[in-house]
Design a protein around this motif. Structure first.
Motif, PDB file in Angstrom:
ATOM      1  N   GLU A   1      24.486 -28.894  28.508  1.00 42.66           N
ATOM      2  CA  GLU A   1      23.597 -29.640  27.616  1.00 42.66           C
ATOM      3  C   GLU A   1      22.649 -30.501  28.436  1.00 42.66           C
ATOM      4  OE1 GLU A   1      24.079 -32.982  24.199  1.00 42.66           O
ATOM      5  OE2 GLU A   1      25.506 -31.306  24.146  1.00 42.66           O
ATOM      6  N   GLY A   2      21.373 -30.415  28.147  1.00 42.24           N
ATOM      7  CA  GLY A   2      20.366 -31.170  28.892  1.00 42.24           C
ATOM      8  C   GLY A   2      20.012 -30.539  30.229  1.00 42.24           C
ATOM      9  N   LYS A   3      20.528 -29.347  30.466  1.00 46.18           N
ATOM     10  CA  LYS A   3      20.241 -28.627  31.713  1.00 46.18           C
ATOM     11  C   LYS A   3      19.782 -27.209  31.353  1.00 46.18           C
ATOM     12  CE  LYS A   3      23.946 -31.268  33.764  1.00 46.18           C
ATOM     13  NZ  LYS A   3      24.471 -31.806  32.523  1.00 46.18           N
ATOM     14  N   PRO A   4      18.597 -27.092  30.791  1.00 44.89           N
ATOM     15  CA  PRO A   4      18.141 -25.787  30.293  1.00 44.89           C
ATOM     16  C   PRO A   4      17.992 -24.733  31.391  1.00 44.89           C
ATOM     17  CG  PRO A   4      16.326 -27.362  30.288  1.00 44.89           C
ATOM     18  CD  PRO A   4      17.574 -28.127  30.612  1.00 44.89           C
ATOM     19  N   ASN A   5      17.569 -25.144  32.564  1.00 45.66           N
ATOM     20  CA  ASN A   5      17.394 -24.175  33.656  1.00 45.66           C
ATOM     21  C   ASN A   5      18.738 -23.648  34.161  1.00 45.66           C
ATOM     22  OD1 ASN A   5      14.447 -24.357  33.883  1.00 45.66           O
ATOM     23  ND2 ASN A   5      14.887 -26.468  34.406  1.00 45.66           N
TER      24      ASN A   5
END
Length: 126
Positions: free
Chosen positions: A44-48
């Motif tokens: 979560e919050g780390k799309p890459n």
């Protein structure tokens, strides 16, 4: 490490760390698999990073490795005794360490007293 990886993936041209798929990507995939299996990574919050992991899972080598997303029940059963032993050692260890230190100190006192008595008995002078 996760934050730095997210930044590297953000600046990369594609889903992989350095453009084309490399040994670094394979190592990161192994790292993420292990952490994911034990619920130690949050995407979560780390799309890459999430995209990287999703793309890595699509690779034939990933599928061929038959990697599991969670700890198998057999492994959980095998880990229980180890976890219990660790818990016991971490609880009891400090107590035994303290008692061993006390025993060592008592031994040194007895040894010193015995040497003094022996020196007295044989008439040795310091």
């Amino acid at each position: 490490l996760i934050a730095a990886t997210e930044e590297q993936l953000k600046s990369s041209e594609g889903p992989w760390l350095f453009g084309d798929y490399s040994i670094a990507d394979a190592a990161l995939t192994c790292f993420l698999c292990a952490f994911n299996m034990f619920d130690l990574v949050d995407f979560e919050g780390k799309p890459n990073l999430a995209k990287f992991f999703a793309e890595a899972k699509k690779r034939p080598s990933y599928k061929g490795a038959k990697i599991l997303d969670e700890v198998p029940m057999k492994m959980k059963v095998m880990l229980v005794p180890l976890l219990l032993i660790h818990k016991i050692k971490s609880t009891v260890g400090p107590f035994f360490s303290k008692k061993m230190k006390e025993a060592d100190e008592a031994y040194e006192e007895v040894k010193k007293a015995a040497n003094e008595k022996l020196d007295q008995a044989i008439g040795a002078k310091k």
